[in-house]
Design a protein around this motif. Structure first.
Motif, PDB file in Angstrom:
ATOM      1  N   UNK A   1      -5.208 -13.296  -0.517  1.00  0.00           N
ATOM      2  CA  UNK A   1      -5.840 -12.228  -1.204  1.00  0.00           C
ATOM      3  C   UNK A   1      -7.341 -12.417  -1.224  1.00  0.00           C
ATOM      4  N   UNK A   2      -8.140 -11.608  -1.269  1.00  0.00           N
ATOM      5  CA  UNK A   2      -9.513 -11.328  -1.430  1.00  0.00           C
ATOM      6  C   UNK A   2      -9.927 -11.080  -2.920  1.00  0.00           C
ATOM      7  N   UNK A   3     -10.605 -11.617  -3.738  1.00  0.00           N
ATOM      8  CA  UNK A   3     -10.948 -11.070  -5.120  1.00  0.00           C
ATOM      9  C   UNK A   3     -12.527 -10.956  -5.081  1.00  0.00           C
ATOM     10  N   UNK A   4     -12.917 -10.095  -6.097  1.00  0.00           N
ATOM     11  CA  UNK A   4     -14.382  -9.412  -5.829  1.00  0.00           C
ATOM     12  C   UNK A   4     -15.147 -10.925  -6.603  1.00  0.00           C
ATOM     13  N   UNK A   5     -14.418 -11.348  -7.397  1.00  0.00           N
ATOM     14  CA  UNK A   5     -15.178 -12.528  -8.166  1.00  0.00           C
ATOM     15  C   UNK A   5     -15.294 -13.852  -7.287  1.00  0.00           C
TER      16      UNK A   5
ATOM     17  N   UNK B   1      -7.001  -7.756  -2.717  1.00  0.00           N
ATOM     18  CA  UNK B   1      -6.534  -7.149  -1.513  1.00  0.00           C
ATOM     19  C   UNK B   1      -6.057  -8.177  -0.568  1.00  0.00           C
ATOM     20  N   UNK B   2      -5.045  -7.798   0.484  1.00  0.00           N
ATOM     21  CA  UNK B   2      -4.860  -8.527   1.477  1.00  0.00           C
ATOM     22  C   UNK B   2      -4.246  -7.756   2.645  1.00  0.00           C
ATOM     23  N   UNK B   3      -4.480  -8.179   3.857  1.00  0.00           N
ATOM     24  CA  UNK B   3      -3.979  -7.602   5.049  1.00  0.00           C
ATOM     25  C   UNK B   3      -2.826  -8.524   5.594  1.00  0.00           C
ATOM     26  N   UNK B   4      -2.694  -9.699   4.812  1.00  0.00           N
ATOM     27  CA  UNK B   4      -1.726 -10.530   5.531  1.00  0.00           C
ATOM     28  C   UNK B   4      -1.259 -11.409   4.213  1.00  0.00           C
TER      29      UNK B   4
ATOM     30  N   UNK C   1     -14.445   2.167   0.615  1.00  0.00           N
ATOM     31  CA  UNK C   1     -12.969   3.022   0.660  1.00  0.00           C
ATOM     32  C   UNK C   1     -12.336   2.498   2.064  1.00  0.00           C
ATOM     33  N   UNK C   2     -13.237   2.586   2.962  1.00  0.00           N
ATOM     34  CA  UNK C   2     -12.609   2.255   4.300  1.00  0.00           C
ATOM     35  C   UNK C   2     -11.854   0.891   4.493  1.00  0.00           C
ATOM     36  N   UNK C   3     -12.814  -0.002   3.844  1.00  0.00           N
ATOM     37  CA  UNK C   3     -12.207  -1.602   3.774  1.00  0.00           C
ATOM     38  C   UNK C   3     -10.804  -1.560   2.840  1.00  0.00           C
ATOM     39  N   UNK C   4     -10.845  -0.775   1.958  1.00  0.00           N
ATOM     40  CA  UNK C   4      -9.606  -0.909   1.120  1.00  0.00           C
ATOM     41  C   UNK C   4      -8.264  -0.182   2.097  1.00  0.00           C
ATOM     42  N   UNK C   5      -8.780   0.765   2.875  1.00  0.00           N
ATOM     43  CA  UNK C   5      -7.821   1.456   3.658  1.00  0.00           C
ATOM     44  C   UNK C   5      -6.981   0.511   4.627  1.00  0.00           C
ATOM     45  N   UNK C   6      -7.897  -0.423   4.883  1.00  0.00           N
ATOM     46  CA  UNK C   6      -7.247  -1.679   5.998  1.00  0.00           C
ATOM     47  C   UNK C   6      -6.547  -2.626   5.268  1.00  0.00           C
ATOM     48  N   UNK C   7      -6.347  -2.580   3.895  1.00  0.00           N
ATOM     49  CA  UNK C   7      -5.358  -3.549   3.288  1.00  0.00           C
ATOM     50  C   UNK C   7      -3.835  -3.132   3.156  1.00  0.00           C
ATOM     51  N   UNK C   8      -3.135  -3.882   3.242  1.00  0.00           N
ATOM     52  CA  UNK C   8      -1.675  -3.789   3.414  1.00  0.00           C
ATOM     53  C   UNK C   8      -0.849  -4.074   1.779  1.00  0.00           C
ATOM     54  N   UNK C   9      -1.560  -4.776   1.055  1.00  0.00           N
ATOM     55  CA  UNK C   9      -0.894  -5.653  -0.127  1.00  0.00           C
ATOM     56  C   UNK C   9      -1.955  -5.435  -1.438  1.00  0.00           C
ATOM     57  N   UNK C  10      -1.368  -5.247  -2.386  1.00  0.00           N
ATOM     58  CA  UNK C  10      -2.305  -5.370  -3.687  1.00  0.00           C
ATOM     59  C   UNK C  10      -1.628  -6.100  -4.640  1.00  0.00           C
ATOM     60  N   UNK C  11      -2.692  -7.254  -5.251  1.00  0.00           N
ATOM     61  CA  UNK C  11      -2.030  -8.114  -6.315  1.00  0.00           C
ATOM     62  C   UNK C  11      -2.739  -8.016  -7.699  1.00  0.00           C
TER      63      UNK C  11
ATOM     64  N   UNK D   1       0.891  -1.368   0.003  1.00  0.00           N
ATOM     65  CA  UNK D   1      -0.025   0.017  -0.014  1.00  0.00           C
ATOM     66  C   UNK D   1       0.962   1.290  -0.044  1.00  0.00           C
ATOM     67  N   UNK D   2       1.978   1.006   0.565  1.00  0.00           N
ATOM     68  CA  UNK D   2       3.026   2.429   0.685  1.00  0.00           C
ATOM     69  C   UNK D   2       3.588   2.722  -0.832  1.00  0.00           C
ATOM     70  N   UNK D   3       3.936   1.630  -1.487  1.00  0.00           N
ATOM     71  CA  UNK D   3       4.386   2.019  -2.816  1.00  0.00           C
ATOM     72  C   UNK D   3       3.275   2.272  -3.737  1.00  0.00           C
ATOM     73  N   UNK D   4       2.016   1.990  -3.772  1.00  0.00           N
ATOM     74  CA  UNK D   4       0.843   2.302  -4.331  1.00  0.00           C
ATOM     75  C   UNK D   4       0.572   3.770  -4.079  1.00  0.00           C
ATOM     76  N   UNK D   5       0.753   4.322  -2.860  1.00  0.00           N
ATOM     77  CA  UNK D   5       0.759   5.727  -2.333  1.00  0.00           C
ATOM     78  C   UNK D   5       1.794   6.613  -3.064  1.00  0.00           C
ATOM     79  N   UNK D   6       2.823   5.976  -3.072  1.00  0.00           N
ATOM     80  CA  UNK D   6       3.854   6.634  -3.871  1.00  0.00           C
ATOM     81  C   UNK D   6       3.788   6.936  -5.410  1.00  0.00           C
ATOM     82  N   UNK D   7       3.203   5.692  -6.058  1.00  0.00           N
ATOM     83  CA  UNK D   7       2.940   5.654  -7.330  1.00  0.00           C
ATOM     84  C   UNK D   7       1.743   6.740  -8.007  1.00  0.00           C
ATOM     85  N   UNK D   8       0.745   6.945  -6.997  1.00  0.00           N
ATOM     86  CA  UNK D   8      -0.256   7.760  -6.947  1.00  0.00           C
ATOM     87  C   UNK D   8       0.065   9.267  -6.450  1.00  0.00           C
TER      88      UNK D   8
END
Length: 543
Positions: free
Chosen positions: A508-512, A500-503, A520-530, A438-445
């Motif tokens: 990782x959770x997937x919408x499908x 998205x994953x916090x561990x 947005x709040x649930x996404x803010x609790x995630x730590x990793x993006x795949x 999430x930190x790296x994604x924050x830097x990308x954006x």
């Protein structure tokens, strides 16, 4: 197998169910959906799934299985488009925020009642036979409410057996006349045209809303409810002869976007109402994103989404069933052509090895676990293997490049109504690692990146929740950059582009497969993006 030869244009089916008739009739795998839906004692009536999940295929299979005299696939474009879209007064009232929910429910209730009666009594095509039908019912009824229902049928006796669109025309015309009554002559004629709503005084707007709401509230919807009770007791009372109305293509241009969501909401609510008739069933296929958008666009106070859960059938597929679908279609494709043996996936694709792994797992991990994805990928593999005896790894890798780009384009189209900005925002993930913190994604954006998106979205006149937040951030300094980031993550997750994953590493959770939506709040609790493997080639993802 040496006696297999892959010829040009070999496919294990078409991507749209309407064009896939031959494979669908021979190779459909029933995962239990059909039996549940055709059972009039079960509540499930809406086949809910993503694009390519097999909704239309399932509906067409149901239509084929049921006695044709007992089912009808409604052509919504013929029923609605011509008149609803040409009704100036409907547009006028919609533009002036008049709540027409009850009107749309009444419209559906009338249309569905007519269609079921036509289905059961196709020979009642003239007024004389219809009155005989009414007289037969008179001999059966005893209660006052049944007489009210009969009066409603008699009132519409000269319209019931014409084309359904003419019924709609009559309802809208009557509705318009009732609203116009009480205003000075010519009032609506002068106000409806040329953005006339903008010229209404505040007093006139209040008058119009009050008059329209009174007219809506006076609709004969309670009489129609009594008709439905009458149909249950005296018309559709043979449990051995159920009747079905099938509705598909709600995502197509059957009506203008301004009224589509309200009409879909009205249909969903009427499906529940028609469950009162034990031996009829309305079956609808509906895209997940369109369902979600309908609820978002039409949500009102007191609305309880959980009440709809009983009529929803979430269309999901297991890996085993998807493998069965592919095997059955490959067998059908090669049937009697080169060998008497049933050809399956393992005969056509390379063996598992330590370097490349299992070809089936390689393909399935690049899908959303829905039939269209895996069929599409296999078709691309076949196209890269013309004149070969089998699909080798080189062909799989070449096929993946085309497949990945096409699937990314398809994702944009699938989610365009909700997230038109997705096709621009997805390139935040270009040339990145498969797993991003999430930190790296924050830097990308970065703020510079947001300014770049601002310019692109403005230039292309994109309007959705994300673009509006970016505009507010740049123009007014209102939105918060982190809030925008979590909105974007919610979009990327919801569309299936990322998990998205916090561990780490495998949770990782997937919408499908898991929750279809994260706030947005649930996404803010995630730590990793795949990034999903389906899009690795299109986005040049580094593993």
């Amino acid at each position: 197998m040496e006696d297999i030869k892959i010829r040009p244009n070999m496919k294990i089916g078409q991507l749209d169910a309407e064009s896939d008739g031959k494979f669908l009739s021979e190779c459909y795998i029933n995962n239990g959906l059909i039996d549940v839906l055709i059972n009039t004692n079960t509540s499930e009536a809406i086949i809910l799934g993503r694009t390519g999940a097999g909704k239309t295929a399932s509906l067409l299979t149901i239509d084929e299985r049921i006695d044709q005299e007992h089912s009808k696939l409604l052509d919504l474009e013929n029923v609605f488009l011509r008149y609803i879209d040409n009704s100036n007064i409907i547009k006028f009232l919609t533009d002036n925020d008049v709540n027409l929910d009850l009107f749309y429910k009444y419209l559906w209730r009338h249309v569905l009642t007519v269609e079921f009666l036509k289905l059961k009594y196709p020979h009642l095509k003239d007024k004389g036979k219809f009155f005989q039908f009414i007289n037969d019912l008179k001999d059966l009824i005893r209660r006052p409410e049944e007489k009210i229902a009969l009066n409603y049928l008699e009132e519409w006796s000269d319209k019931y057996w014409v084309e359904t669109v003419e019924n709609i025309e009559e309802i809208v015309k009557s509705f318009s006349n009732d609203i116009s009554a009480g205003f000075e002559a010519g009032f609506f004629d002068s106000k409806i045209s040329l953005d006339g709503g903008q010229t209404l005084t505040e007093e006139q707007k209040i008058q119009v809303k009050n008059r329209a709401q009174k007219t809506v509230n006076n609709l004969q919807i309670s009489e129609l409810s009594k008709v439905i009770d009458l149909m249950d007791k005296h018309v559709f009372n043979d449990s051995k002869k159920p009747y079905y109305l099938l509705i598909d293509k709600l995502d197509e241009n059957w009506v203008s976007i301004e009224v589509k969501y309200s009409l879909i909401k009205g249909l969903i609510e009427e499906i529940r109402h028609f469950r009162k008739i034990q031996n009829v069933k309305i079956l609808v296929s509906l895209r997940v994103d369109l369902y979600q958008l309908t609820l978002e666009k039409t949500r009102s106070s007191g609305f309880q989404e959980d009440k709809l859960l009983s009529i929803i059938y979430n269309l999901n597929w297991t890996e085993k069933v998807l493998k069965d679908i592919v095997d059955k279609r490959i067998t059908f494709l090669f049937k009697h052509q080169y060998t008497n043996k049933n050809i399956v996936f393992e005969d056509l694709f390379p063996s598992t090895n330590s370097r490349n792994g299992d070809p089936w797992q390689y393909l399935i991990k690049r899908t959303f676990w829905r039939p269209r994805d895996i069929l599409h990928f296999v078709n691309y593999c076949l196209n890269q293997s013309i004149e070969k005896n089998l699909v080798d790894w080189s062909s799989i890798y070449k096929a993946e490049k085309e497949y990945s780009k096409e699937r990314l384009k398809g994702l944009y189209e699938e989610w365009h109504d909700i997230y038109p900005s997705l096709q621009y925002l997805s390139y935040l993930l270009s040339d990145s690692k498969e797993i991003i913190s999430l930190e790296d994604f924050n830097m990308i954006l970065s703020e510079d990146k947001l300014i770049s998106f601002y310019q692109i979205l403005k230039k292309n006149q994109v309007s959705d929740e994300i673009s509006n937040n970016i505009f507010s951030f740049i123009d007014d300094g209102i939105s918060n950059r982190e809030d925008i980031m979590f909105e974007i993550l919610s979009c990327l997750y919801r569309s299936g582009l990322v998990g998205l994953s916090d561990n780490l590493p495998d949770s990782f959770d997937w919408s499908f497969r898991n929750s279809s939506y994260k706030s947005s709040f649930e996404c803010s609790q995630s730590k990793w993006i795949k990034i999903h493997k389906m899009f690795h080639q299109a986005l040049n993802t580094r593993v």
